[in-house]
Design a protein around this motif. Sequence first.
Motif, short mmCIF file in Angstrom:
data_model
loop_
_atom_site.label_atom_id
_atom_site.label_comp_id
_atom_site.label_asym_id
_atom_site.label_seq_id
_atom_site.Cartn_x
_atom_site.Cartn_y
_atom_site.Cartn_z
N UNK A 1 -11.39 12.71 -15.61
CA UNK A 1 -11.01 14.24 -16.37
C UNK A 1 -9.24 14.21 -17.10
N UNK A 2 -9.47 13.20 -17.13
CA UNK A 2 -7.80 12.97 -18.70
C UNK A 2 -7.54 14.19 -19.41
N UNK A 3 -6.15 14.45 -19.18
CA UNK A 3 -5.67 15.43 -19.64
C UNK A 3 -5.80 15.13 -21.30
N UNK A 4 -5.33 13.93 -21.78
CA UNK A 4 -4.83 13.54 -22.75
C UNK A 4 -5.53 12.08 -22.62
N UNK A 5 -6.49 12.17 -23.51
CA UNK A 5 -6.81 10.11 -23.23
C UNK A 5 -6.92 9.65 -24.84
N UNK A 6 -6.61 8.69 -25.12
CA UNK A 6 -6.32 8.04 -26.41
C UNK A 6 -7.17 6.98 -26.85
N UNK A 7 -8.33 6.87 -27.73
CA UNK A 7 -9.33 5.61 -27.78
C UNK A 7 -8.46 4.37 -28.76
N UNK A 8 -8.49 3.91 -28.05
CA UNK A 8 -8.35 2.13 -28.71
C UNK A 8 -8.82 1.20 -28.84
N UNK A 9 -10.49 1.18 -29.10
CA UNK A 9 -11.31 0.62 -29.22
C UNK A 9 -11.57 0.44 -30.32
N UNK A 10 -11.93 -1.07 -31.06
CA UNK A 10 -12.62 -0.61 -32.68
C UNK A 10 -13.63 -0.26 -33.16
N UNK A 11 -14.46 0.45 -31.64
CA UNK A 11 -15.76 1.41 -32.74
C UNK A 11 -16.27 2.01 -31.45
N UNK A 12 -16.44 3.11 -32.10
CA UNK A 12 -17.27 4.39 -31.25
C UNK A 12 -18.54 4.44 -31.63
N UNK A 13 -19.55 4.68 -30.82
CA UNK A 13 -21.47 4.92 -31.08
C UNK A 13 -21.30 6.54 -30.41
N UNK A 14 -22.31 7.39 -32.09
CA UNK A 14 -22.22 8.52 -31.52
C UNK A 14 -23.25 8.31 -30.34
N UNK A 15 -22.64 9.59 -29.47
CA UNK A 15 -23.59 9.77 -28.11
C UNK A 15 -24.70 10.98 -28.17
N UNK A 16 -24.94 10.17 -27.15
CA UNK A 16 -26.99 11.05 -26.24
C UNK A 16 -26.47 12.04 -25.61
N UNK A 17 -26.40 13.69 -26.33
CA UNK A 17 -26.40 14.51 -26.00
C UNK A 17 -27.53 15.59 -25.43
N UNK A 18 -28.50 14.53 -25.32
CA UNK A 18 -29.31 15.27 -24.47
C UNK A 18 -30.78 15.21 -25.54
#
Length: 280
Positions: free
Chosen positions: A68-85
Amino acid sequence: MARITAGVGSSHVPLLGVAHDQKKDRDAYFGPIFTGFDWTRAWEKAAKPDVVILVYNDHASAFDMKFIPTFAIGCGERYQPADEGWGPRQVPQVIGHPDLAWHIAQSLILEEFDMTIINEMDVDHGLTVPLSMMFGDVAEWPVRVVPLAVNVVTYPPPSGNRCWALGEAIARAVASFPEDLNVQIWGTGGMSHQLQGPRAGLINQEWDNRFLNGLVGGSDHLRHIPHIEYLRETGSEGIEMVMWLIMRGALGPSTRLLHRHYHVPCSNTAIGHIVLEPNP
């Protein structure tokens, strides 16, 4: 140098993603909601931001009770849409801006914000729904995105004052990045809503609109709202509005209103949307 030219606040209700994806965004129920974003879609086409720093909260897609990060920053090149169920949303993958993200992360950490750096993660409706609301049905998102995830799911969340200060620090980081970039910062989540318990369905239109009023101009009183007021007045999920304060803090001492939209209801949630620019 890079510059933050505007800030956007918006609810990120998952049902809006469903309505968009199923082409129901102009029916009798959803039409009044989506109409309030028409101005912004036209404005975004004219503004042509290069990067959006998108402040949102994860909904147990990338993080869970193990982490459980309080603040998290994405430093990646790309992000896929999540499967939320029910399978990932059929929307474009999100393209990051690693150079800017790493620069911001370094600057924030040296300013004594303890950031969690994420290089790989899927992004859920908290991030993809605002992109759909601002850009509509597109083959690819017209901006690169720096995801900034905030814990507003498990107590204790960060204070409004800490979020506002983080926004101020982000603005300093962006201003020190040498590339010429048009950067927007979006704060998402809220507005008043509660999804469970005896107060499920709570919506406080008066409080929501006072909050929207407070984002405009030179006052910083919103940063001092205590957690208990969010809970009492806006429901258990209303605490998401502290993420809007990161956006507001990044815009500087004063702001000018460009556009505002508020609608009740969407499911059992109030929809809020605002577009601001720094007021020199």
